[in-house]
Design an enzyme around this catalytic site. Sequence first.
Site, PDB file in Angstrom:
ATOM      1  N   HIS A 147       0.820  -1.205   0.000  1.00 30.56           N
ATOM      2  CA  HIS A 147       0.000   0.000   0.000  1.00 30.56           C
ATOM      3  C   HIS A 147       0.861   1.265   0.000  1.00 30.56           C
ATOM      4  O   HIS A 147       0.659   2.187  -0.796  1.00 30.56           O
ATOM      5  CB  HIS A 147      -0.923  -0.026   1.230  1.00 30.56           C
ATOM      6  CG  HIS A 147      -1.777   1.179   1.349  1.00 30.56           C
ATOM      7  ND1 HIS A 147      -1.416   2.280   2.082  1.00 30.56           N
ATOM      8  CD2 HIS A 147      -2.966   1.472   0.779  1.00 30.56           C
ATOM      9  CE1 HIS A 147      -2.365   3.189   1.975  1.00 30.56           C
ATOM     10  NE2 HIS A 147      -3.320   2.725   1.189  1.00 30.56           N
TER      11      HIS A 147
ATOM     12  N   CYS B 201      -0.814  -4.877 -15.295  1.00 26.13           N
ATOM     13  CA  CYS B 201      -0.955  -3.690 -14.449  1.00 26.13           C
ATOM     14  C   CYS B 201      -0.296  -3.901 -13.094  1.00 26.13           C
ATOM     15  O   CYS B 201      -0.373  -3.047 -12.235  1.00 26.13           O
ATOM     16  CB  CYS B 201      -2.414  -3.300 -14.300  1.00 26.13           C
ATOM     17  SG  CYS B 201      -3.429  -4.626 -13.657  1.00 26.13           S
TER      18      CYS B 201
ATOM     19  N   GLY C 218      -2.109  -9.148 -13.085  1.00 22.01           N
ATOM     20  CA  GLY C 218      -1.839  -8.521 -11.795  1.00 22.01           C
ATOM     21  C   GLY C 218      -0.699  -9.296 -11.188  1.00 22.01           C
ATOM     22  O   GLY C 218      -0.892 -10.203 -10.383  1.00 22.01           O
TER      23      GLY C 218
HETATM   24  C1  PEP Z   1      -1.741  -6.995  -8.849  1.00 23.23           C
HETATM   25  O1  PEP Z   1      -2.080  -7.906  -8.093  1.00 23.23           O
HETATM   26  O2  PEP Z   1      -0.742  -7.043  -9.582  1.00 23.23           O
HETATM   27  C2  PEP Z   1      -2.523  -5.755  -8.899  1.00 23.23           C
HETATM   28  C3  PEP Z   1      -2.270  -4.835  -9.802  1.00 23.23           C
HETATM   29  O3  PEP Z   1      -3.486  -5.583  -7.941  1.00 23.23           O
HETATM   30  P1  PEP Z   1      -3.203  -5.049  -6.460  1.00 23.23           P
HETATM   31  O4  PEP Z   1      -1.773  -4.619  -6.382  1.00 23.23           O
HETATM   32  O5  PEP Z   1      -4.161  -3.965  -6.207  1.00 23.23           O
HETATM   33  O6  PEP Z   1      -3.484  -6.303  -5.665  1.00 23.23           O
END
Ligand code: PEP
Length: 758
Positions: free
Chosen positions: A400, A707, A657
Amino acid sequence: MKEMPNVLWLEEIKKEDLISVGGKGASLGEMASLGLPVPKAFAVTAQAFRRFLIEEGIEDKIFHRLERLDVDDNDALESVSREVQDIVLSVGIPDYIREDIIDAYARMGDGGEVVAVRSSATAEDLPEASFAGQQETFLNVLGNDDLLEAVQRCWASLYGARAIYYRAKQGFDDRSVNIAVIVQDLIRSEKSGVMFTSHPVTGEPLTIVEGSWGLGEAVVSGSVSPDNYVFDLRSGRVVDSLIAEKEIMIVPEGERGVKTVKLSPEERIAPVLSDDEVARLAAFGKIAEDHYGVPQDVEWAIVGSEIFILQSRPITTIRRPDIPRAGAKPASTLGVVLLEGQGASPGIASGRVVIVRDVRDTSTIKEGDILVTRMTNPDMVPAMRRVRAIVTDEGGMTCHAAIVSRELGTPAVVGTKKATKTLRDGQVITVDGEKGTIYEGAVEVPAPAAPTAVVAAAAPMITGTLVKVNVSLPEAAVRAAATGADGVGLLRIEHLILGLAKTPGWYVEHGEEETFISELYSGIKTVLDAFPGKPVWVRTLDAPTDEFRGMEGGEAEPLEHNPMLGWRGIRRDLKSPEQFRMQVEAFKRLWAAGYSNFGVMFPLVNHPAEFVQARAMMKEWGVDVENVTLGVMVEVPSSAILIEDFIKAGIRFASFGTNDLVQYTLAIDRNNEHVADMYDPEHPAVLRLIAHAIKACREHGIECSICGQAGSDPDMVAWLVGQGITSVSANIDAVVRIREAVARKEQQILLDAARRNA
Ligand code: PEP
Ligand code: MG
């Protein structure tokens, strides 16, 4: 001296008119004078715009507001931009200017001409400057009223938030910046594309032409893989061609705007250009290159047998966006190193330590302090906005603290293991968010870097692979757009919601759904407004239960042994229809308000049935699911393995992700600093899952993106481009660097192809 008219035809434009017609107008005029087949056009001059401001008495009103504006205050920037644009749009255009525009329009053709209206900014003191964020274009404009409105909207776009921000950072005086508007025959291209007049890397006399069906937007934006032809200027022959599978084309729609249509199976695989057309294009390219003296990047279109040249500019040389380290002392002379961790958000800052053990401690934080905590939480975001740097005990590059501080542009070091124990309240330290080092005392800060946004604008690069940006905080949207990103590959809405300090469950429980929906609506809208017409993928809620706990209503969250493997992502929405429905309601309102450029992405799916169920629920709640873009995150190995089943289930896109995909593939907690050294996005198992999913997506023509944080790593991105990924989405601070990596890899691929055929 003769007064500059309100309107100038392309043929009348001379070199010295740059200041009156802007870069775009001047370049079109120059191409017309070379005999290149440019579409018929006239410019509404910068002087016409000035006359409008003066005669309508709005000049001082506008500049007065701009002069007092602090462009780093995002709310103020947005609201002044809106106010000033309203001023420009609220008054009429003086009659004699209207008449000049209408007369010229009548001379475009038979009076019922459909035109494209484009802005072309210019500055008195630096007419050749390029102006990011000010590129309003209206395609498919018909009739006097629509034309006048489009011209006025182009004028207003001079005061868009991005444009104001960019000029302020570039040191331009708003009073000296002007705008011309180009009114151009709309070319209803049956085929279009771009060409490099010489090989972009070696400079060999090989013209590389890329083409696809329909309007050029599809190729320029990268939403379609174009055919690729290599023409050897020495032998006068096409020496290589690669016919791509072209999924879609963009065509003018109705009386205004454009639409995307799917191509028939035959059109998809048919070559767009004949050898003769490639040769004719290459010949025009040569004229432009010979005239300008350097290889050109040319946009072209074909209607019937007629070729049009739309734009020509030098092939961009890539400038390195690296932070200049000149002037920085070597680390050893900077001072005593107190701690080391991972550099999670670049930049160097000194300040007074405030140790935060609980969100209540954040009230003591003052502007300019350094926040030191075990790990940040969404409820700390207001405090994170105030501080100069952030240091945490726990976490890695995807935690975070790392994500939020990168968006805020605040230096951060995460995963120091012991910052809250080693550092003392009030102690002065210096944080190097790039290297991951904490020094004792306030050490000399090197000269600040040129903002990424400026570099991006100074060196625009078009890449076949879209380079998008990740956004979590709406306030970062303008900064994100200023990077020149091709859209938003991930909008995390957790932060829009978690910033409300109440859980979604609380809103349902207290019958306050409407408040939740409207907050979500306006947060997403801020981001969509910063990316007009560009794709924005909004992800449905994905907050592990522990992130909700500190908020009002958090006491109702279940206690889970392992929240990362628990009740989060789509699995939670499917079981909490009220929570899901509030989000869908916000999306529906945005779609109804005309925001058609956004898609919805479901997180943490692990079986196609989840996608099918989520879509069915949306349909039941009134979403026209066939006509909106719905896709999934590939974050769990199961979804990569089953990608073909997801494709059969009807996803329109998939996005890796990797933050989660790595942790679930390798059993490495992404937030655990003790195993951070084993967290490896390039682990062969992860790469194999990704390669498998990209291949399947390519075979089925499904957009495939990334992403996760690995999408901000140039090496990883080069590998992904080589695998055939269609877009990547990076952090704000990495977009320029990633575009460079993409461009380099694409050029290498082109070069390899050309060599194979040499
Ligand atoms: C990921 O898991 O790569 C992603 C982009 O989602 P988050 O970081 O919000 O879990
Ligand atoms: Mg994730």
